[in-house]
Motif scaffolding. Sequence first.
Motif, PDB file in Angstrom:
ATOM      1  N   ILE A  60      10.346  -5.168   7.753  1.00 32.26           N
ATOM      2  CA  ILE A  60      10.571  -3.760   7.495  1.00 32.26           C
ATOM      3  C   ILE A  60      11.155  -3.639   6.101  1.00 32.26           C
ATOM      4  N   TRP A  61      10.531  -2.755   5.340  1.00 31.08           N
ATOM      5  CA  TRP A  61      10.793  -2.664   3.908  1.00 31.08           C
ATOM      6  C   TRP A  61      11.514  -1.355   3.636  1.00 31.08           C
ATOM      7  N   PHE A  62      12.847  -1.416   3.646  1.00 32.09           N
ATOM      8  CA  PHE A  62      13.632  -0.216   3.351  1.00 32.09           C
ATOM      9  C   PHE A  62      13.671  -0.024   1.829  1.00 32.09           C
ATOM     10  N   ASP A  63      14.039   1.187   1.412  1.00 35.36           N
ATOM     11  CA  ASP A  63      13.968   1.464  -0.030  1.00 35.36           C
ATOM     12  C   ASP A  63      15.024   2.480  -0.453  1.00 35.36           C
ATOM     13  N   THR A  64      15.342   2.488  -1.716  1.00 36.84           N
ATOM     14  CA  THR A  64      16.286   3.409  -2.377  1.00 36.84           C
ATOM     15  C   THR A  64      17.466   3.773  -1.453  1.00 36.84           C
ATOM     16  N   LYS A  68       6.378   5.911   6.000  1.00 33.61           N
ATOM     17  CA  LYS A  68       6.937   7.202   5.574  1.00 33.61           C
ATOM     18  C   LYS A  68       7.608   6.982   4.229  1.00 33.61           C
ATOM     19  N   HIS A  69       7.168   7.709   3.227  1.00 32.96           N
ATOM     20  CA  HIS A  69       7.800   7.579   1.905  1.00 32.96           C
ATOM     21  C   HIS A  69       8.848   8.685   1.760  1.00 32.96           C
ATOM     22  N   HIS A  70       9.363   8.877   0.529  1.00 26.72           N
ATOM     23  CA  HIS A  70      10.459   9.840   0.343  1.00 26.72           C
ATOM     24  C   HIS A  70      10.056  11.277   0.692  1.00 26.72           C
ATOM     25  N   ASP A  71       8.762  11.544   0.726  1.00 30.00           N
ATOM     26  CA  ASP A  71       8.333  12.921   1.024  1.00 30.00           C
ATOM     27  C   ASP A  71       8.429  13.256   2.516  1.00 30.00           C
ATOM     28  N   PHE A  75       6.255  -2.801   7.513  1.00 30.95           N
ATOM     29  CA  PHE A  75       6.343  -1.358   7.397  1.00 30.95           C
ATOM     30  C   PHE A  75       7.362  -0.958   6.334  1.00 30.95           C
ATOM     31  N   TYR A  76       6.884  -0.291   5.298  1.00 33.91           N
ATOM     32  CA  TYR A  76       7.787   0.366   4.354  1.00 33.91           C
ATOM     33  C   TYR A  76       8.296   1.613   5.066  1.00 33.91           C
ATOM     34  N   TYR A  77       9.603   1.827   5.033  1.00 35.96           N
ATOM     35  CA  TYR A  77      10.153   3.047   5.620  1.00 35.96           C
ATOM     36  C   TYR A  77      11.302   3.545   4.747  1.00 35.96           C
ATOM     37  N   GLY A 120      15.750  -6.330   0.955  1.00 40.72           N
ATOM     38  CA  GLY A 120      17.049  -6.179   0.299  1.00 40.72           C
ATOM     39  C   GLY A 120      17.311  -4.786  -0.245  1.00 40.72           C
ATOM     40  N   ARG A 121      16.755  -3.767   0.393  1.00 43.02           N
ATOM     41  CA  ARG A 121      17.026  -2.414  -0.108  1.00 43.02           C
ATOM     42  C   ARG A 121      17.488  -1.489   1.011  1.00 43.02           C
ATOM     43  N   LEU A 122      18.185  -2.066   1.971  1.00 43.19           N
ATOM     44  CA  LEU A 122      18.679  -1.234   3.063  1.00 43.19           C
ATOM     45  C   LEU A 122      20.041  -0.661   2.719  1.00 43.19           C
ATOM     46  N   ILE A 164       0.858  -1.196   0.000  1.00 46.29           N
ATOM     47  CA  ILE A 164       0.000   0.000   0.000  1.00 46.29           C
ATOM     48  C   ILE A 164       0.886   1.234   0.000  1.00 46.29           C
ATOM     49  N   HIS A 165       0.774   2.036  -1.039  1.00 46.58           N
ATOM     50  CA  HIS A 165       1.461   3.326  -1.079  1.00 46.58           C
ATOM     51  C   HIS A 165       0.403   4.397  -0.844  1.00 46.58           C
ATOM     52  N   TRP A 166       0.479   5.007   0.317  1.00 44.43           N
ATOM     53  CA  TRP A 166      -0.502   6.028   0.654  1.00 44.43           C
ATOM     54  C   TRP A 166       0.192   7.171   1.388  1.00 44.43           C
ATOM     55  N   THR A 176       1.878   3.311 -11.548  1.00 48.12           N
ATOM     56  CA  THR A 176       2.265   4.191 -10.443  1.00 48.12           C
ATOM     57  C   THR A 176       2.098   3.418  -9.143  1.00 48.12           C
ATOM     58  N   TRP A 177       2.750   3.899  -8.080  1.00 47.19           N
ATOM     59  CA  TRP A 177       2.549   3.299  -6.756  1.00 47.19           C
ATOM     60  C   TRP A 177       1.542   4.141  -5.979  1.00 47.19           C
ATOM     61  N   GLY A 178       1.842   5.454  -5.884  1.00 47.67           N
ATOM     62  CA  GLY A 178       0.905   6.362  -5.234  1.00 47.67           C
ATOM     63  C   GLY A 178      -0.214   6.697  -6.210  1.00 47.67           C
ATOM     64  N   GLY A 201       3.334   8.643  -9.292  1.00 55.17           N
ATOM     65  CA  GLY A 201       2.636   9.702  -8.570  1.00 55.17           C
ATOM     66  C   GLY A 201       3.261  10.117  -7.246  1.00 55.17           C
ATOM     67  N   GLU A 202       3.870   9.179  -6.530  1.00 53.94           N
ATOM     68  CA  GLU A 202       4.409   9.503  -5.201  1.00 53.94           C
ATOM     69  C   GLU A 202       5.686  10.342  -5.284  1.00 53.94           C
ATOM     70  N   TRP A 203       6.184  10.534  -6.508  1.00 55.64           N
ATOM     71  CA  TRP A 203       7.367  11.377  -6.720  1.00 55.64           C
ATOM     72  C   TRP A 203       6.983  12.782  -7.195  1.00 55.64           C
ATOM     73  N   ILE A 204       5.722  13.172  -7.068  1.00 52.22           N
ATOM     74  CA  ILE A 204       5.273  14.466  -7.596  1.00 52.22           C
ATOM     75  C   ILE A 204       6.093  15.633  -7.042  1.00 52.22           C
ATOM     76  N   ARG A 251      14.197  -5.735  -8.404  1.00 50.09           N
ATOM     77  CA  ARG A 251      13.838  -4.373  -8.782  1.00 50.09           C
ATOM     78  C   ARG A 251      12.332  -4.357  -9.088  1.00 50.09           C
ATOM     79  N   ASP A 252      11.770  -3.169  -9.117  1.00 49.64           N
ATOM     80  CA  ASP A 252      10.329  -3.035  -9.295  1.00 49.64           C
ATOM     81  C   ASP A 252       9.853  -3.747 -10.558  1.00 49.64           C
ATOM     82  N   ASN A 253       8.788  -4.476 -10.429  1.00 52.30           N
ATOM     83  CA  ASN A 253       8.128  -5.129 -11.574  1.00 52.30           C
ATOM     84  C   ASN A 253       9.021  -6.116 -12.324  1.00 52.30           C
TER      85      ASN A 253
HETATM   86  O1  FHN Z   1      11.202   5.344  -5.295  1.00 52.08           O
HETATM   87  C1  FHN Z   1      10.456   4.266  -4.840  1.00 52.08           C
HETATM   88  C2  FHN Z   1       9.073   4.224  -5.442  1.00 52.08           C
HETATM   89  O2  FHN Z   1       8.416   5.392  -5.172  1.00 52.08           O
HETATM   90  C3  FHN Z   1       8.309   3.046  -4.863  1.00 52.08           C
HETATM   91  O3  FHN Z   1       8.153   3.167  -3.480  1.00 52.08           O
HETATM   92  C4  FHN Z   1       9.059   1.761  -5.168  1.00 52.08           C
HETATM   93  C5  FHN Z   1       8.431   0.513  -4.621  1.00 52.08           C
HETATM   94  O4  FHN Z   1       9.275  -0.564  -4.840  1.00 52.08           O
HETATM   95  N1  FHN Z   1      10.429   1.847  -4.614  1.00 52.08           N
HETATM   96  C6  FHN Z   1      11.211   2.973  -5.096  1.00 52.08           C
HETATM   97  C7  FHN Z   1      11.695   2.762  -6.487  1.00 52.08           C
HETATM   98  O5  FHN Z   1      12.262   1.512  -6.638  1.00 52.08           O
END
Ligand code: FHN
Length: 451
Positions: free
Chosen positions: A212-216, A114-117, A158-160, A243-245, A45-47, A280-282, A66-69, A258-260
């Motif tokens: 816990i789902w770390f990202d970028t 908490k997303h990148h914003d 939790f995505y963080y 695997g994204r810490l 869930i991206h919200w 899009t995610w968001g 969308g979540e990168w607006i 990687r995504d998709n």
């Molecule tokens: O930049 C994020 C993106 O917005 C989204 O959260 C995805 C989900 O896997 N992860 C990043 C891009 O890989």
Amino acid sequence: MRLVMDGVPPEPPSLVEPEKSGNAASEERDARVAWFRHARYGLFIHWGLYAGPAGSWKGVEYPEIGEWIMKWASIPVAEYRELAAQFRGDRFDAEEIVSFARRAGMRYIVITTKHHDGFSLFHSQVSAFNAVDASPAGRDFIRELANACHAAGMPLGFYYSQSQDWTHPGGAVVRDEYWDEAQRGDFDAYLSEIAEPQVRELLTNYGPVALIWFDTPVHMSDERATRFVNLVRELQPNCLINGRLREDRAGFDYSSMRDNQAPDRGAGHAWETPATLNDTWGYKANDHNWKSADTVSFKLVDIVSKGGNYLLNIGPRADGSVPEASAEILTKVGDWLLPRGEAIYGAGPTPYGEELSGSGYFETDKHWKYREPQGWRCTTQPGAYYFFLFGDHGAEFSTPGLPGAVVSVDLLTDAGPVALALSAADSGVRFRLPSEGRSVLGDVIRVRFRE
Ligand code: FHN
């Protein structure tokens, strides 16, 4: 359109083995990850605040995710923060989301805390930029979802966004391309004053956290990543880390594709494909490029037949409601999946591999995509192989060699298993499918044998 936007150029699907991270004895990790491997299919869930602009800013529509607006439109920090004043989430209903996931056949949920914003959906003591303190919602949405998940026995992750944070000074921005001076600051100070304390809050205040789902992992050196690993192991030793810490994307408890994307073969260790249902995610008001239910069922099976998990996303609107199209597609897949669940949940990967050659995906302009549903796939349980037939397959199928004398062959239908007549074929069996009980989402044939 490019979905992967993490500063790393697209590359062929591959898996980084968690073994390389050397962070835990493998038996310990195997035990921790057992529920995850069994679950196979999760709801992402991206919200967040980005659901308000829904892909457009000041009359300009942005074609990307969308979540990168905030980045696409170079929105200044102070202006972006104002979005919180309109964030109400009146229609966010945690219990409904959990029953929806269940109904869709999904066995775990991961939500953007908490997303990148930088805006958090939970009540944080270290930043007031959260749904309780900064928005009229005044609600800790993560607490609501955690309560609903715990009551239903649904694992919650939790995505963080540990590294990128575009509104807290010092938070990382891909390639250091800041668009507002207010974003600049000391990255280590950001980690110790915002990211680490918030991860501590998440792992302290919301009961058991499944993962816990770390990202970028921009600027996430070994040393910085280790601080997070220690925090997780100290507070919730059973909580999985994806695997994204760390910068090198080593999987800690499991590998993240990687995504998709999905690999072209199976792997012995646990792994996951995060995926969008549209582009899009968001939430984006004008993204209607939905994947069909048969594409989703095919991907799920393809991934499970390679030993992986499928984490499939929804992007609720700013009011918390789930777009009808996504609900419809996922429910359709659930209708197909639930009577055939034995072939997916806890199922092992294909014992063959020949069916995977040239499988799954192909390169498009900028990223890797799946092919249309076609061919066959196989998953296993003790004493049974499950053959999934996709696309326009004929009424007859011959299996490759089987490991024991065949006991029964059944077509799994919505109404239950239907026995099929069979004949010997080379080292396997041949059977004919009836015209009834078939499914456009994939026919599933269970072959039981004596081992
Ligand atoms: O930049 C994020 C993106 O917005 C989204 O959260 C995805 C989900 O896997 N992860 C990043 C891009 O890989």
